[in-house]
Design an enzyme around this catalytic site. Structure first.
Site, short mmCIF file in Angstrom:
data_model
loop_
_atom_site.label_atom_id
_atom_site.label_comp_id
_atom_site.label_asym_id
_atom_site.label_seq_id
_atom_site.Cartn_x
_atom_site.Cartn_y
_atom_site.Cartn_z
N HIS B 82 -8.30 -0.33 15.73
CA HIS B 82 -7.01 0.15 15.20
C HIS B 82 -6.36 1.07 16.22
O HIS B 82 -7.02 1.94 16.79
CB HIS B 82 -7.23 0.91 13.89
CG HIS B 82 -5.94 1.38 13.30
ND1 HIS B 82 -5.17 0.61 12.46
CD2 HIS B 82 -5.26 2.55 13.46
CE1 HIS B 82 -4.09 1.28 12.12
NE2 HIS B 82 -4.12 2.46 12.70
N ASP B 161 -2.34 3.32 -1.51
CA ASP B 161 -1.93 3.72 -0.16
C ASP B 161 -0.54 3.20 0.15
O ASP B 161 0.28 3.92 0.72
CB ASP B 161 -2.93 3.18 0.86
CG ASP B 161 -2.44 3.39 2.29
OD1 ASP B 161 -2.39 4.55 2.71
OD2 ASP B 161 -2.06 2.40 2.96
N ARG B 168 5.79 8.87 1.42
CA ARG B 168 5.73 9.77 2.59
C ARG B 168 6.86 9.47 3.55
O ARG B 168 7.49 10.38 4.09
CB ARG B 168 4.38 9.63 3.30
CG ARG B 168 3.23 10.27 2.55
CD ARG B 168 1.87 9.82 3.09
NE ARG B 168 1.72 10.11 4.49
CZ ARG B 168 0.88 9.47 5.31
NH1 ARG B 168 0.12 8.49 4.84
NH2 ARG B 168 0.81 9.79 6.58
#
Lengths: 441, 441
Positions: B82, B161, B168
């Protein structure tokens, strides 16, 4: 306007322009900015504050979201008194008729009980028939006719403030001085006042625990007042114990009537007179606070203040006879004395415990939809510093049943502490704050 | 659970319990906690952080909001890589087939372009027919059959999430290390990995500007990995200039194919090999990073890595012939060389300017609903520190029309600075972070 960029700037300690605040609050009031963005901004403001210009822009934007009282044809000074909230504080019930009886218009907009504190609207509604839900037009008319109206925040006044306040309440962003100052002052400027007296509570029963915060709130509101032709004088008063003796809606109305008749507990009288003197000097009715006190004493002795209260009650649909015969106020089914568990000196009478106690007896709300029992509460003659004998009557519980009496006694047992030394209590009135600065009293 | 009390506690610097975080996130995922309360909490977390236990509870709650890949019957190690996001970073396109060709399962879940950075899904979709929207069941089956699947975050994986990330993004609370760590790791643990290699970008083109933040993100993710049987190794790599030469979706796929064929720019090869070596050591396929590099070189020289890429493309509906004949990838209508405006030393190749430049040519999104032109972009051979002659070819612009060419040249003019002294560039790979600590390289 890209809202996340505004949130980011405030988060990083920057300033928002007046134009940005105005656009944001206007869009929020119109449901064009979502609650979640405003909530994030409020929390960023909690940490990084608002400067005076930002606070003023917020106040003006909230003000412009609604209507104002129009007193352009009323040739009287218009003065209100606002308290940050306490337990046993019934000064509004006394001051509104007292000051109005002296030729000063008092358009008094009040709230309901909040947290452990009582609310003027709830107290007034213990008078049978009294209607606090006046429209703006009704309030204007009544003030023009009899000099006083006592009402709740109407739908028409600062709707953006109402929406923001509900959001703050749900997001732990209530205790932010510039937000508190802008919220209060938006309503007061909407009342078209010519002066405001602020009673900022100190001590364990108040919302702001630190003296520096209390002084900062006073300074912030004075600053907003100066910008809107509404001079503000603030007194810092003790809320480390209840004010006066009665705590509970109808009990407090009865005690307010006592004061209007020339009686009542000394601490309540002193705070009421001090606030009233500031109101009359701001109004120009008296040139000194001493002279103002003399005028108020006359209004009480002559019965004019009491008559004005009858007049206000009658105008708002209430049973005015309660003023001459307070036994017409709602009475609890049971009363019971609370005696001192030991000899000694009263150390504390905890206002939060008493305030929550009134609510637990049914005299306040834990949810908005709760109904209030106006008759229940406490009458507490004990004051910190008083020397007491074992078994001496310190208080009475007013409750509807034996369960309430038992609960009330337990509340008094935990709220009233007796010891052997002199306790450290706050001075009843400790500071006076004006545009010129802070005087320690 | 009284949400404002939880917000208040975090606001005041306190901790939330694992139970509280679990209940809150679960309720939020079920639309039982409003966005505005979560937004206020996120901003309080921005200021007061989350400790390791809180971060882990958040990650676990998000993980439990959805499904996981189930590899209980697959006897292979499962490793993913990642990156925190960069410009010109096509290492995923190389590593997924390369590592899978060596008997390691690579269930690679990637994202789209975000801000100025490119996204692996957008790059893959420049391959005609390539389908990134695999279901969880399809991905599981494909990994079991050919050892690799390259997909987007599915609806089934960590829905909490996804919901939190969108909030967010709208509330300026993206850049919070424990939230970033929990968000990434919730997806990685949902992939049922046995190891994860993290590429944390440094420098002007990265999201986290400070080395201390980058190291803290590495440590936080390593800590979450340790708690969930997924060892994490992080490399900190340079993103003060683009990685490799190609910037733009199809151009990057072509460059990735170059590397799989044994060619490609040295910086891209080095970062890819360093990340791949960590993956193979985590998988147990090699005992040292040196041995891992040798194994990877063999897989490239033998053509196995390239064959695996063909296999993955074919399995996901794409035109596998692009691997042997990259001219089958989308081509822009026009290309134009950009020559050095003066002789000297290349000072900077600004990755943000290049990343935004690709978007402005049509190769990325400014809104979610934008379609991406896969063919446009830049190929920039100039690297900071290189000595160049006036007029020397530094880059090519790939655009669809003359307007795009002109815009692209202007972007290169502003992004590439030439001076006279040696520039201060970041080392290509500066730190290696494991559960044992930080090694400076």
């Amino acid at each position: 306007m890209i809202v996340p960029r505004l949130i980011e700037r405030k988060r990083d300690g920057g300033q928002l322009t007046s134009g940005e605040i105005h656009e944001l609050v206007t869009a929020y009031a119109d449901d064009k900015v979502p609650d979640y963005q405003m909530a994030a901004l409020l929390m960023a403001i909690y940490f990084n504050g608002l400067d005076r210009a930002e606070m003023n822009a917020l106040m003006e934007a909230m003000l412009e979201s609604g209507e104002r009282l129009d007193f352009s044809r009323l040739p009287l000074p218009r003065i209100d008194k606002h308290s940050t909230g306490g337990v046993g504080d019934k000064t509004s019930l006394i001051l509104a008729p007292l000051i109005a009886s002296l030729g000063v218009a008092v358009p008094m907009m009040s709230g309901r009980g909040l947290g452990h504190t009582g609310g003027t609207l709830d107290k007034l509604e213990s008078i049978p028939g009294f209607r606090t839900g006046l429209s703006l037009a009704e309030a204007q008319k009544q003030v023009a006719e009899i000099g006083c109206a006592m009402l709740g925040q109407t739908e028409e006044i600062v709707p953006a403030d109402r929406k923001l306040y509900a959001l703050r309440d749900a997001t732990a962003t209530v205790e932010v001085i510039p937000l508190i100052a802008a919220s209060i002052m938006s309503k007061k400027v909407a009342e078209s006042l010519t002066g405001l007296v602020l009673d900022i509570k100190r001590g364990s029963g108040s919302f702001l625990p630190h003296l520096e915060d209390e002084l900062e709130l006073a300074r912030a509101m004075i600053d907003l007042g100066v910008r809107h032709a509404c001079p503000v004088v603030a007194l810092l008063t003790a809320m480390d114990r209840p004010l006066g003796e009665a705590c509970g809606n109808a009990l407090e109305v009865a005690e307010a009537i006592d004061v209007l008749k020339g009686g009542g507990p000394p601490d309540l009288i002193e705070v009421t007179m001090a606030l009233g003197a500031e109101m009359l000097v701001l109004a120009g009715t008296a040139t000194t606070r001493e002279a103002a006190r003399a005028i108020m004493r006359d209004a009480i002795i002559s019965g004019r203040a009491l008559e004005k209260f009858e007049e206000v009650i009658a105008a708002q649909g209430g049973e005015a006879r309660v003023v001459r015969d307070p036994s017409r106020l709602p009475q609890s089914a049971l009363q019971k004395q609370f005696g001192a568990p030991r000899a000694g000196i009263v150390q504390t009478v905890d206002p939060r415990a008493i305030g929550h106690g009134v609510i637990s007896l049914g005299g306040g709300r834990t949810r908005m939809e709760d109904t209030v029992d106006p008759s229940v509460g406490f009458v507490i003659s004990a004051k910190p510093g008083a020397r007491v004998e074992k078994g001496q009557r310190l208080a009475d519980v007013h409750a509807q049943d034996e369960k309430g009496i038992t609960a009330g006694i337990a509340i008094l047992e935990s709220a009233i502490a007796i010891g052997d030394s002199a306790p450290a209590s706050l001075p009843l009135i400790s500071h006076r704050v004006t545009a010129k600065g802070v005087e320690e009293l």
